[in-house]
Design a protein around this motif. Sequence first.
Motif, short mmCIF file in Angstrom:
data_model
loop_
_atom_site.label_atom_id
_atom_site.label_comp_id
_atom_site.label_asym_id
_atom_site.label_seq_id
_atom_site.Cartn_x
_atom_site.Cartn_y
_atom_site.Cartn_z
N THR A 2 -16.60 -13.01 -7.21
CA THR A 2 -15.20 -12.63 -7.35
C THR A 2 -14.54 -12.56 -5.98
O THR A 2 -15.18 -12.21 -4.98
N ILE A 3 -13.26 -12.88 -5.95
CA ILE A 3 -12.53 -12.80 -4.69
C ILE A 3 -12.05 -11.37 -4.47
O ILE A 3 -11.95 -10.59 -5.41
N PRO A 4 -11.75 -10.99 -3.22
CA PRO A 4 -11.26 -9.64 -2.96
C PRO A 4 -9.95 -9.39 -3.72
O PRO A 4 -9.22 -10.32 -4.09
N ALA A 5 -9.66 -8.11 -3.94
CA ALA A 5 -8.43 -7.74 -4.63
C ALA A 5 -7.44 -7.15 -3.63
O ALA A 5 -7.84 -6.60 -2.59
N PRO A 6 -6.15 -7.24 -3.91
CA PRO A 6 -5.15 -6.63 -3.03
C PRO A 6 -5.37 -5.12 -2.92
O PRO A 6 -5.90 -4.48 -3.83
N LEU A 7 -4.93 -4.55 -1.81
CA LEU A 7 -5.05 -3.12 -1.61
C LEU A 7 -4.20 -2.36 -2.62
O LEU A 7 -3.13 -2.84 -3.03
N THR A 8 -4.66 -1.20 -3.00
CA THR A 8 -3.87 -0.30 -3.84
C THR A 8 -3.72 1.02 -3.09
O THR A 8 -4.55 1.38 -2.25
N PHE A 9 -2.66 1.75 -3.42
CA PHE A 9 -2.34 2.97 -2.68
C PHE A 9 -2.00 4.10 -3.66
O PHE A 9 -1.22 3.90 -4.59
N SER A 10 -2.58 5.26 -3.42
CA SER A 10 -2.22 6.44 -4.22
C SER A 10 -1.06 7.19 -3.60
O SER A 10 -0.32 7.90 -4.28
N ASP A 11 -0.89 7.01 -2.29
CA ASP A 11 0.20 7.66 -1.57
C ASP A 11 1.35 6.67 -1.39
O ASP A 11 1.20 5.66 -0.69
N PRO A 12 2.51 6.91 -2.01
CA PRO A 12 3.62 5.96 -1.89
C PRO A 12 4.13 5.79 -0.46
O PRO A 12 4.61 4.72 -0.10
N LEU A 13 4.00 6.81 0.36
CA LEU A 13 4.43 6.68 1.76
C LEU A 13 3.49 5.77 2.53
O LEU A 13 3.93 5.00 3.40
N GLU A 14 2.20 5.84 2.22
CA GLU A 14 1.25 4.92 2.85
C GLU A 14 1.52 3.49 2.39
O GLU A 14 1.43 2.55 3.18
N HIS A 15 1.83 3.33 1.09
CA HIS A 15 2.16 2.01 0.56
C HIS A 15 3.37 1.44 1.28
O HIS A 15 3.40 0.28 1.68
N ARG A 16 4.40 2.27 1.45
CA ARG A 16 5.61 1.82 2.16
C ARG A 16 5.26 1.41 3.59
O ARG A 16 5.72 0.36 4.07
N ALA A 17 4.46 2.23 4.27
CA ALA A 17 4.09 1.92 5.65
C ALA A 17 3.33 0.60 5.74
O ALA A 17 3.55 -0.20 6.66
N PHE A 18 2.43 0.37 4.77
CA PHE A 18 1.68 -0.89 4.78
C PHE A 18 2.61 -2.08 4.56
O PHE A 18 2.48 -3.11 5.25
N LEU A 19 3.52 -2.00 3.60
CA LEU A 19 4.42 -3.11 3.33
C LEU A 19 5.32 -3.40 4.53
O LEU A 19 5.59 -4.57 4.84
N LYS A 20 5.76 -2.37 5.23
CA LYS A 20 6.57 -2.59 6.43
C LYS A 20 5.74 -3.27 7.52
O LYS A 20 6.23 -4.18 8.21
#
Length: 268
Positions: A2-20
Amino acid sequence: MTIPAPLTFSDPLEHRAFLKFRLAQAYRIFGKYGYDEGVAGHITVRDPIRSDCYWVNPWGVHFKLLQPEDLLLVDHEGTIQENESGPSRFLNRAAYMIHSAVHAARPDVICAAHSHTTYAKALGVLGVPLDPITQDSCAFYEDHALYSEYRGVVSDPEEGLAIASALGSKKAVILQNHGILVATKSIESTVFFFHSLEKCCHVQMIADQAAAVRGLRPRLIDPEKAADTQRRLGSEMGGWFNGIPEFQLLEHEEGKRFEYVPAHEQNV
């Protein structure tokens, strides 16, 4: 396997920081490939906290210089969000008109990219879609559109709506006499399919020219095989996985990877 999966985030602020962080990387990748045209061109990503807003570059800053802290948070009305945005508050009106319409029409779209790349412009002049002439171009088979109008620089909502309408449910649109736009569910997949579409436009121009010299026509891939190839190579996961190496290379070259520091731990 199987290929790796995209990252998932439980903290929406961390998710925002990663997308930026990722979006700023995407701009620098575009800058490396020369996908800028003066101050034209833009990539946006939907904010994971405020779905009615998206992040975009400040107008007039070179793609290669962009960092997460430079990005602007803009709502669908074109209002810059003061508390979250970077220091330069200069918003490209065309970016607002096009991307607001795309993000509003396509809730599934996380990232959209538009620029005036060389071979996409050249093919766009002809007012024709991409033909299924190679394995790579089949990734766009019946999954891209042609917007066959040019009404000048995008400066009104109607033009943005017309481009979004032409895109429909597809992942890409060739804008006649203008450039291309790619819109997908991840930054990585948008970067990959944008780069691939530009190269496919280049190949089609070469193939058409070579065929004309020989009095031939390019041989198209059979529709059934083209459709099957599209399902294999043109999927969202395929785009994400193909896009990852570009970001790996950039991180290797820059020596900079995503690290999240929660607000309560900053300046401690």
